[in-house]
Design an enzyme around this catalytic site. Sequence first.
Site, PDB file in Angstrom:
ATOM      1  N   GLU A  71      61.087  11.444   8.740  1.00 18.07           N
ATOM      2  CA  GLU A  71      61.617  10.946  10.014  1.00 18.07           C
ATOM      3  C   GLU A  71      62.343   9.633   9.742  1.00 18.07           C
ATOM      4  OE1 GLU A  71      59.082  12.129  13.956  1.00 18.07           O
ATOM      5  OE2 GLU A  71      58.153  10.672  12.627  1.00 18.07           O
ATOM      6  N   ASN A  79      54.439  12.282  15.724  1.00 17.16           N
ATOM      7  CA  ASN A  79      53.126  11.763  16.113  1.00 17.16           C
ATOM      8  C   ASN A  79      53.004  11.566  17.622  1.00 17.16           C
ATOM      9  OD1 ASN A  79      52.061  11.790  13.583  1.00 17.16           O
ATOM     10  ND2 ASN A  79      52.467   9.638  13.141  1.00 17.16           N
ATOM     11  N   HIS A  86      59.865   7.353   7.774  1.00 15.19           N
ATOM     12  CA  HIS A  86      58.485   7.803   7.955  1.00 15.19           C
ATOM     13  C   HIS A  86      58.226   9.030   7.093  1.00 15.19           C
ATOM     14  CE1 HIS A  86      55.234   9.698  10.736  1.00 15.19           C
ATOM     15  NE2 HIS A  86      54.698   9.085   9.703  1.00 15.19           N
ATOM     16  N   SER A  92      54.190   4.825  10.940  1.00 17.76           N
ATOM     17  CA  SER A  92      54.117   6.113  11.628  1.00 17.76           C
ATOM     18  C   SER A  92      54.080   5.959  13.136  1.00 17.76           C
ATOM     19  CB  SER A  92      52.869   6.881  11.170  1.00 17.76           C
ATOM     20  OG  SER A  92      51.701   6.117  11.378  1.00 17.76           O
TER      21      SER A  92
END
Length: 700
Positions: A445, A483, A433, A412
């Site tokens: 992702e 993130n 991800h 991540s």
Amino acid sequence: MSAVETERRGAVAILKLNNPPVNGLGAAVRSGLQAAVKEGLADESVGAFVVAGSGRMFSAGADIREFGKAPPPDVPNLGDLIDEIELSDKPLVAAVHGTAAGGGLELALGCHYRVVAPKTKVGLPEVTLGILPGAGGTQRLPRLTGVETALKLIVEGRLIGVDEAKKYGIVDEIADDPLEAAVAAAERFITSGDRPQRTRERDAGLEAAKTDPSIFEVFRKGMARRARGLNAPYACVRCIEAAVTMPFDEGRAFEHREIMELMNADEARSMRHAFFAEREVAKIPDVPSDTPTHPIETAGVIGCGTMGGGIAMVFANAGIPVTVVESTDEALDAGLEKIRANYAATASKGRLSEDEMNKRLGLITGATAYEALAEADIVVEAVFEEMGVKEEVFGRLDAICKPDAILATNTSTLDVNQIAAATSRPEQVVGTHFFSPANVMRLLENVRGEKSSKEVVATVMKLAKTIGKVGVLVGVCDGFVGNRMLAPYLRESVFLVEEGALPHQVDKVIYDFGFPMGPFQMGDLAGLDVGWRIRKAKAAERPNHLRYSSVADQICEMGRFGQKTSAGWYRYEPGNRNPIPDPEVEALIMKASEEAGITRREISDEEILERCLFPLVNEGARILEEGMALRSSDVDVVWMSGYGFPRHRGGPMFWADTIGLKRIADRMTEFHAEHGELMTPAPLLLELAAAGKSFADFGK
């Protein structure tokens, strides 16, 4: 090529919608259908009509590209056209296959008889675009299904199967060959001479609501949480209420006024943006649609914890056999048991049959040796978020997996290029991800490494669709897109708490904006220990001159990791996920403020919203400028699909465009002056704001 093709079967005129790929009811189709019906009505040799769709479906509804635009001269709007069709003295039979959604179903409802193929899906999903079924759907559907069923179907916007539709009275006949059966039905109408049964005249479905109008108030109360912040669901209810209290034509006029009010509102504009954005993500400029892809017929997963088990379920749910590897028999057994429990829970709620559950479980195999992955087409690593561990895993996979296997990391935050360098085939390495829980969350992702081949990129983007995910291609940077933007959002939420707010106040502001939950409740749900582990790993590289709050670390040091320990930012009663503000945490916050030399103050809801969301948007601007996302709309998809950014606001970048980049740039400049380096405005934000442009303009 005509948008409506005509064919004769004796006295039956067959009118086929011909606007591939989904037979959208655009201007050409509407004009063609109106002309064909008028011609047939004037032709004495035509006794009845069949309306059908060519290709793979009947019709997916209106052409969304026309929304908010005036129709060309002499082209009927869809509602008026359907009214004309319904009032025809010659019977019209709808032959429906594939999908009849939105305006497509409204067209079928305006016909006098509906023959539908098995496996067809029908529904009125307009509410998901911030509008309502404005071509008579709110007036006709309750007359067939009854008001309570119509309320559920229209406000939920879901498509249903043909058996359910038959039970509700939407479908008159189910036939393997709906066109032939529809022609036969039309011939029966001609032979019998029966006057067509018009849906507008079938009032039996309205009687219960006329007797007990409290149905509407009860329904409004029940949908309040799900529909918070939205206008379209409530407009749908008002229109169905109008179907009960007004004559049909007055109800149609009321429905038209309601949809026109909704059509150009921010809610509908945002949802239309979301609709097109999710389709745009598949377009990658240097990876054309004809790029060869690797067949993915078998998969492997390293790790059978929460993430690994969820990823294994994702593959099994898509019918792809998957082997899960764990380090010990005990860990493997525990992981597989968790998977079984997850499936059993779904089956117990009636969302999965026992046969289907067993079929999916049968596709998941456990192993403790990497050699079990030797023939897998793709292997997804889902181990601890530590670079050394991941490099070791990829080195072992490189030695065992077949040469054309794709090696994917579920990291991540970590550098995919460094992970790829642990192999002799960096072109076959990519980031995938998944978001937790992987078997539920829609976002994937796909992280493109500097050496990831175009074929591998095309394959994982195609795989995302196969496994039911929204795949977004992103670049390699700390936190990728989602993130990375989450970091300033969470940072400022904690700073606000240090300065005078409390977790429940911040969470309420974010919830009222439209998120499913605020940052502190989200942290408790996800588990605070995950972020704590990442912060500790990065502590050595954190600049000493930048502000840092230790409140979250102190909470973790107390063993409070969120819901799983019944305590985090909030306290939780056993078996209950409702957050309870905790005086112990509030005391810790007060002490932290004092130790940091911060004088606590009243903080307004407006400041909370701006301090949390403007830095998030600002980071999105940096991501665009660096090329870590292809388009601002891709960033929107990431945040709507993975982080709960409200769809009716269109994602963070579209929302920023809506409220104006100048406002955000000005506030970020003020925040920078007040709070320092961490709030430095992104150059792209300042540039676009100064030019009076939007994020949507970037790159054009």
